[in-house]
Design a protein around this motif. Structure first.
Motif, short mmCIF file in Angstrom:
data_model
loop_
_atom_site.label_atom_id
_atom_site.label_comp_id
_atom_site.label_asym_id
_atom_site.label_seq_id
_atom_site.Cartn_x
_atom_site.Cartn_y
_atom_site.Cartn_z
N ILE A 35 12.43 -0.15 4.58
CA ILE A 35 11.42 0.90 4.78
C ILE A 35 11.45 1.39 6.22
N ALA A 36 11.50 0.46 7.17
CA ALA A 36 11.51 0.83 8.59
C ALA A 36 12.75 1.65 8.93
N LEU A 37 13.91 1.25 8.43
CA LEU A 37 15.14 2.00 8.70
C LEU A 37 15.09 3.39 8.06
N ASN A 38 14.49 3.50 6.90
CA ASN A 38 14.36 4.82 6.27
C ASN A 38 13.44 5.73 7.08
N ILE A 39 12.38 5.15 7.63
CA ILE A 39 11.50 5.93 8.52
C ILE A 39 12.28 6.37 9.75
N ALA A 40 13.05 5.46 10.33
CA ALA A 40 13.86 5.79 11.52
C ALA A 40 14.88 6.87 11.18
N HIS A 41 15.53 6.77 10.05
CA HIS A 41 16.52 7.76 9.64
C HIS A 41 15.87 9.13 9.49
N LEU A 42 14.72 9.18 8.84
CA LEU A 42 14.00 10.44 8.68
C LEU A 42 13.62 11.03 10.04
N ALA A 43 13.20 10.16 10.97
CA ALA A 43 12.84 10.63 12.31
C ALA A 43 14.05 11.28 13.00
N VAL A 44 15.22 10.67 12.86
CA VAL A 44 16.44 11.25 13.44
C VAL A 44 16.72 12.60 12.79
N ALA A 104 3.54 11.67 16.46
CA ALA A 104 2.78 12.61 17.28
C ALA A 104 1.60 11.93 17.96
N ASP A 105 1.08 10.87 17.32
CA ASP A 105 -0.05 10.13 17.87
C ASP A 105 0.39 8.99 18.78
N ASN A 106 1.70 8.80 18.95
CA ASN A 106 2.24 7.67 19.72
C ASN A 106 1.69 6.35 19.20
N ALA A 107 1.55 6.26 17.88
CA ALA A 107 1.01 5.06 17.25
C ALA A 107 2.14 4.09 16.93
N ASN A 108 1.76 2.85 16.70
CA ASN A 108 2.71 1.80 16.36
C ASN A 108 2.51 1.37 14.92
N VAL A 109 3.57 0.86 14.31
CA VAL A 109 3.53 0.39 12.93
C VAL A 109 4.11 -1.01 12.91
N ASP A 134 0.86 -1.17 0.00
CA ASP A 134 0.00 0.00 0.00
C ASP A 134 0.90 1.23 0.00
N ARG A 135 1.26 1.69 -1.20
CA ARG A 135 2.22 2.78 -1.33
C ARG A 135 1.72 4.05 -0.64
N ASP A 136 0.43 4.35 -0.74
CA ASP A 136 -0.09 5.54 -0.07
C ASP A 136 0.11 5.45 1.44
N GLU A 137 -0.12 4.27 1.99
CA GLU A 137 0.07 4.08 3.44
C GLU A 137 1.53 4.28 3.82
N VAL A 138 2.44 3.72 3.02
CA VAL A 138 3.86 3.87 3.32
C VAL A 138 4.27 5.33 3.17
N ASP A 139 3.83 5.99 2.11
CA ASP A 139 4.13 7.41 1.94
C ASP A 139 3.63 8.21 3.13
N LEU A 159 3.36 7.18 6.17
CA LEU A 159 4.24 6.93 7.31
C LEU A 159 5.45 7.87 7.28
N PHE A 160 5.92 8.22 6.09
CA PHE A 160 7.07 9.10 5.99
C PHE A 160 6.75 10.54 6.39
N SER A 161 5.48 10.85 6.61
CA SER A 161 5.13 12.16 7.19
C SER A 161 5.48 12.18 8.68
#
Length: 181
Positions: A40-49, A22-27, A8-13, A15-17
């Motif tokens: 994908i998870a590491l890229n999300i983590a990198h962006l968060a940093v 902010a919602d303390n949600a889990n993925v 689900d590319r829209d869902e993954v995109d 996540l990169f927001s």
């Protein structure tokens, strides 16, 4: 996107927001080996940093072995704080190795203490219906499965015999299934 071919590319995109932080949600990324869950998870983590969030990435087996190796209650509490502290905790490869009931309890402790307080991203090759094979004879796996991680997911598997699912959505959780075909 050339790989994975079914996602689900829209869902993954979305996540990169990083709105889920902010919602303390889990993925939870679920899919077979080699389809890009960790990437994908590491890229999300990198962006968060890069955006100023604190992040810790750890393999699931390393996390439970670390906690299980603590010989004193004080040592265990210190290591638990280590995993509770970051705004985002990435637990990678849950399900690749099985663990003991005590290790399941320790993983549950981390997940439950972080729940609705800070975000956790998990990658796994096992559908939730098979998490009992990761930690055989561990009653807390059912709780993590039914009550802590996937109640508001897009694709909730039916419970296995003896399991019941929490009918009240706990909100904010995202399940992304990743397949290679």
């Amino acid at each position: 996107w050339k790989w994975p071919t079914k996602i689900d590319r829209d869902e993954v995109d979305d996540l990169f927001s990083l709105d889920f932080l902010a919602d303390n949600a889990n993925v939870v990324f679920v899919g077979p080996n080699g389809v890009g869950k960790t990437m994908i998870a590491l890229n999300i983590a990198h962006l968060a940093v890069m955006r100023g969030h604190t992040v810790l990435t750890v393999g699931a087996s390393d996390l439970v072995k670390d906690l299980d190796s603590q010989e004193t209650s004080r040592g265990l509490q210190r290591r638990l704080r280590h995993y509770l502290r970051p705004q985002l905790l990435l637990i990678d490869e849950l399900g690749y190795l099985s663990g003991t009931a005590r290790q399941a309890d320790l993983l549950f402790e981390v997940v439950s203490r972080r729940y609705q307080e800070k975000s956790t991203v998990v990658t796994t090759n096992k559908p939730f219906s098979e998490w009992n094979t990761i930690f055989p004879n561990a009653g807390c796996v059912v709780t993590v499965d039914a009550g802590k991680t996937v109640t508001a997911s897009f694709a909730l598997p039916p419970p296995t015999p003896g399991q019941t699912l929490n009918a009240t959505p706990l909100g904010g959780e995202v399940l992304v299934k990743v397949t290679g075909t």
